[in-house]
Design an enzyme around this catalytic site. Structure first.
Site: not given
Length: 743
Positions: A226-228
């Site tokens: 995932s993106d952060w």
């Protein structure tokens, strides 16, 4: 061949734990699975040794800042981008980084996009070629890449909630095409899903995107991360195909995964799949570490960064042959960015450079014995000196010099991750400064620095010579000096169109959306596809870039092959200087049955350095897959048969030579149903034969339709078959003919 660690001895809690990070940048070490260290890095390794964050505010270790994607893309050079990737991989290994979070390959849908400086282009073909080269280069060093941001992440406004509402054809042909090419050809170790929703579904929870398309259609065998902070519901995300949530450390989502398995709402097989993919990533990392830490590359990579940056500079205009400059002529260098260079964007990709070339110093080093003055000209922050005084000082310096070199552009505070721009204008004081300088000194060169497109119509109306660097990284100052003085002959090309005004842009009325929705109403017509198809005036077209020499195209040869269309063209340097040419190949299909842009880029090649009078035969393959369109009626790619127009040229509006080649199409049969129109049925041979029996006497019963001044078939072609019962057709006969037509 990387072997997957054995997970049979891991308890359910441990398998769930493998799916979330240990802290901001690392994964967990569990059993035989080693921890993996990741960090930001599309154009430099942002390795934080102390405090950690994803917005670039905490200090990071020094690393080479190569040109960000906005600059790098202007090279149009696959081999050059691969070399940058290799250098980044070597630095990542030296700094103990296992996965570099890049490249960013989202399409530049609108010039106001806040992260446009991190992305390559408005075109998916160019983006895919350059992104694949970057991934290949990085991963050749034993460091993994993370292809991002998957997908349709084209604005920063409301980025964690906003839904990119896009129809299937543009989603497939524009926004997913580069991702598909890179996954299939470069095999990135990881793919990072984006913050936004796609047609209402969060990217992290979008099973169609992460499983059906990414793994099922494209064959991705790496880890989806995932993106952060992009995960709103981890159990739902694991079901969809997410393997690793970042960042981590709290253990909250691990407990949610266990609870969902216990409740029967999360299949343990999905948790096992995620754990296996993270473990396989860790195994690749271990193999990469066995290559050892790289040696110090500071000086070598700075030299490479300078050479790369010079290839990224675009010569937009050069009236009267003002460039290259001749050493010995006095210069007035004007503009804050000459002394305080603008060379990268803000946010998570912000790199702490190993050194920084200052344009003013580099210009003085090449200018010879002639004087080089400097005037600030304008200020992006309060200096205590008024704009009028700064402008007056610059004008006086320009008047007393042989040539003025004016540095203009957007300030760092105007462009960053986290917000979109409100406009594309240069600051008014900069345009006023340029006008005043040109009045005093007609021999004026403008040098531009910016992360997103800026409106250049006022600049083009004033300056006889313009260089555009986008953002050029830490060695950009030296690269600009090399181009200004002809040490390097510019060969950069624009990777996005420069419009006459913001109101002309395709997404002007639909950006950045409202109420957490962005409607992609322009469809396929993004960037040059929009401007060229509408024959609109632009300031500079996609692919534009001049040289200090000239090139001629000849001997175009086209041949249809099973793999696509083979193209050969001869390029000859007809000028007086050594130079490189970027050959762009565009295609069109006149008379296509579906809506298409007037032309589309399909292949790129860069020649060697050609001596005056020398030639090179350039060979390219327009891959059949790249010529296909997404047919929504059968939900698959289709190559339409016909006579394809193929051009080779120097921009989307500078097509030097062209020809036609006949290409066989794919079989396409649209299922005929009761909702199909009469026209659609008549276009299908089987259905048409069945209809002929029912309507054999139809023409006689209609009489002479031409007497009515209409083409009767065209008039009734849009009637759905099931509506024909209202015109006297027996419903049973209609059902029978539909059954026969479907055979």
């Amino acid at each position: 061949m990387t072997s997957t660690p054995d997970l049979t001895d891991l308890a359910p809690q441990q398998r769930a734990a493998l799916g979330s990070g240990a802290d901001f940048w690392t994964t967990k070490a569990i059993g035989s699975v080693t921890a993996v260290t990741m960090t930001d890095g599309p154009h430099g390794v942002r390795r934080q040794a102390g405090a950690t964050d994803h917005l670039g505010s905490a200090e990071s270790l020094p690393a080479t800042c190569f040109p960000p994607a906005v600059g790098l893309a202007q090279s149009w050079d696959v081999d050059l981008v691969r070399r940058v990737g290799e250098a980044l991989g070597r630095e990542a290994r030296a700094l103990g980084v296992d996965v570099l979070l890049g490249p960013g390959v989202n399409i530049k849908r609108d010039p106001r996009g806040g992260r446009n400086f991190e992305y390559y282009s408005e075109d998916p073909s160019l983006t895919g070629l350059l992104g694949a080269a970057w991934v290949t280069g990085v991963q050749s060093t034993g460091v993994g890449a993370s292809l991002k941001h998957f997908a349709a992440n084209n604005a920063e406004h409301d980025r964690m909630r906003s839904s990119s509402d896009v129809d299937t054809r543009p989603l497939r042909e524009i926004y997913l095409r580069a991702f598909a090419h890179i996954v299939r050809t470069a095999r990135p170790w990881t793919v990072m899903c984006s913050y936004n929703r796609i047609n209402g579904v969060h990217a992290a929870q979008n099973r169609w995107l992460l499983t059906d398309v990414l793994r099922g259609e494209w064959g991705f065998d790496g880890a989806v991360i995932s993106d952060w902070g992009a995960v709103a519901d981890r159990p739902a995300s694991v079901t969809a195909g997410l393997d690793l949530e970042m960042p981590g450390g709290s253990g909250i989502s691990d407990a949610q995964v266990l609870a969902a398995m216990a409740a029967g709402t999360l299949d343990p097989a999905d948790v096992d799949r995620a754990a296996r993919n993270v473990a396989t990533l860790a195994a690749k990392v271990v193999a990469g570490r066995e290559l050892g830490r790289a040696v110090d590359t500071t000086d070598e990579h700075h030299r490479l960064a300078r050479a790369v940056a010079a290839r990224c500079v675009v010569l937009l205009r050069n009236d009267r042959g003002l460039l290259p400059l001749t050493p010995g002529r006095s210069l007035a260098v004007i503009g804050e960015f000459a002394a305080e260079p603008r060379y990268q964007g803000g946010g998570s990709s912000h790199v702490n450079p190993t050194r920084l070339d200052v344009p003013l110093e580099e210009i003085r080093a090449l200018a010879g014995a002639a004087p080089v003055s400097y005037s600030r000209g304008f200020a992006t922050a309060d200096t205590g000196v008024g704009a009028d005084a700064l402008r007056a000082e610059a004008v006086a310096a320009a008047r007393h010099a042989d040539v003025a070199v004016v540095f203009l552009g957007s300030a760092a505070a105007q462009e960053s991750e986290g917000f979109d721009r409100q406009h594309i204008e240069l600051p008014a004081e900069q345009v006023e400064l340029l006008a005043a300088v040109v009045r005093a000194q007609p021999e004026t060169v403008v040098v531009l620095a910016h992360g997103g497109v800026v409106r250049l119509a006022p600049v083009a109306a004033l300056a006889p010579a313009i260089l555009d660097g986008g953002l050029l990284g830490q060695a950009g100052g030296g690269a600009l000096a090399d181009v200004l003085f002809g040490v390097v002959n510019p060969s950069g090309r624009l990777a996005e169109t420069v419009p006459v005004r913001l109101q002309d842009t395709p997404a002007y009325l639909g950006f950045p959306g409202e109420n957490s929705h962005v409607r992609y109403g322009e469809g396929l017509y993004v960037g040059y596809r929009w401007y060229d198809s509408r024959d609109m005036d632009v300031t500079y077209p996609f692919g534009h870039g001049l040289s200090y020499t000239t090139f001629e195209y000849s001997d175009l040869a086209l041949a249809a092959e099973p793999a696509g269309i083979a193209v050969r063209v001869r390029v000859t340097n007809t000028g007086s200087r050594v130079g490189r040419e970027v050959v762009q190949v565009y295609t069109a299909l006149p008379g296509s049955a579906v809506s298409r842009p007037v032309r589309e880029l399909k292949a790129v090649a860069v020649t060697a350095e050609l001596e005056p009078g020398a030639s090179e035969e350039v060979s390219l393959l327009l891959r059949r897959d790249d010529l296909a369109y997404w047919e929504t009626r059968v939900d698959r790619w289709i190559v339409e048969g016909g006579a394809y127009q193929v051009w080779a040229g120097a921009s989307s509006r500078d097509l030097r030579i062209g020809g036609q080649v006949q290409l066989a199409g794919d079989d396409l049969r649209i299922p005929i149903t009761a909702e199909s129109t009469l026209g659609e049925a008549m276009a299908d041979p089987a259905a048409a034969a069945a209809l002929a029996e029912v309507f054999g006497g139809m023409s006689e019963s209609m009489g002479d339709a031409t007497a009515l001044g209409v083409d009767m078939m065209r008039m009734i072609a849009s009637i759905p078959l099931n509506r024909l019962t209202g015109f006297g057709v027996d419903p049973e006969k209609l059902d029978a003919l539909l059954a026969r037509g479907d055979d």
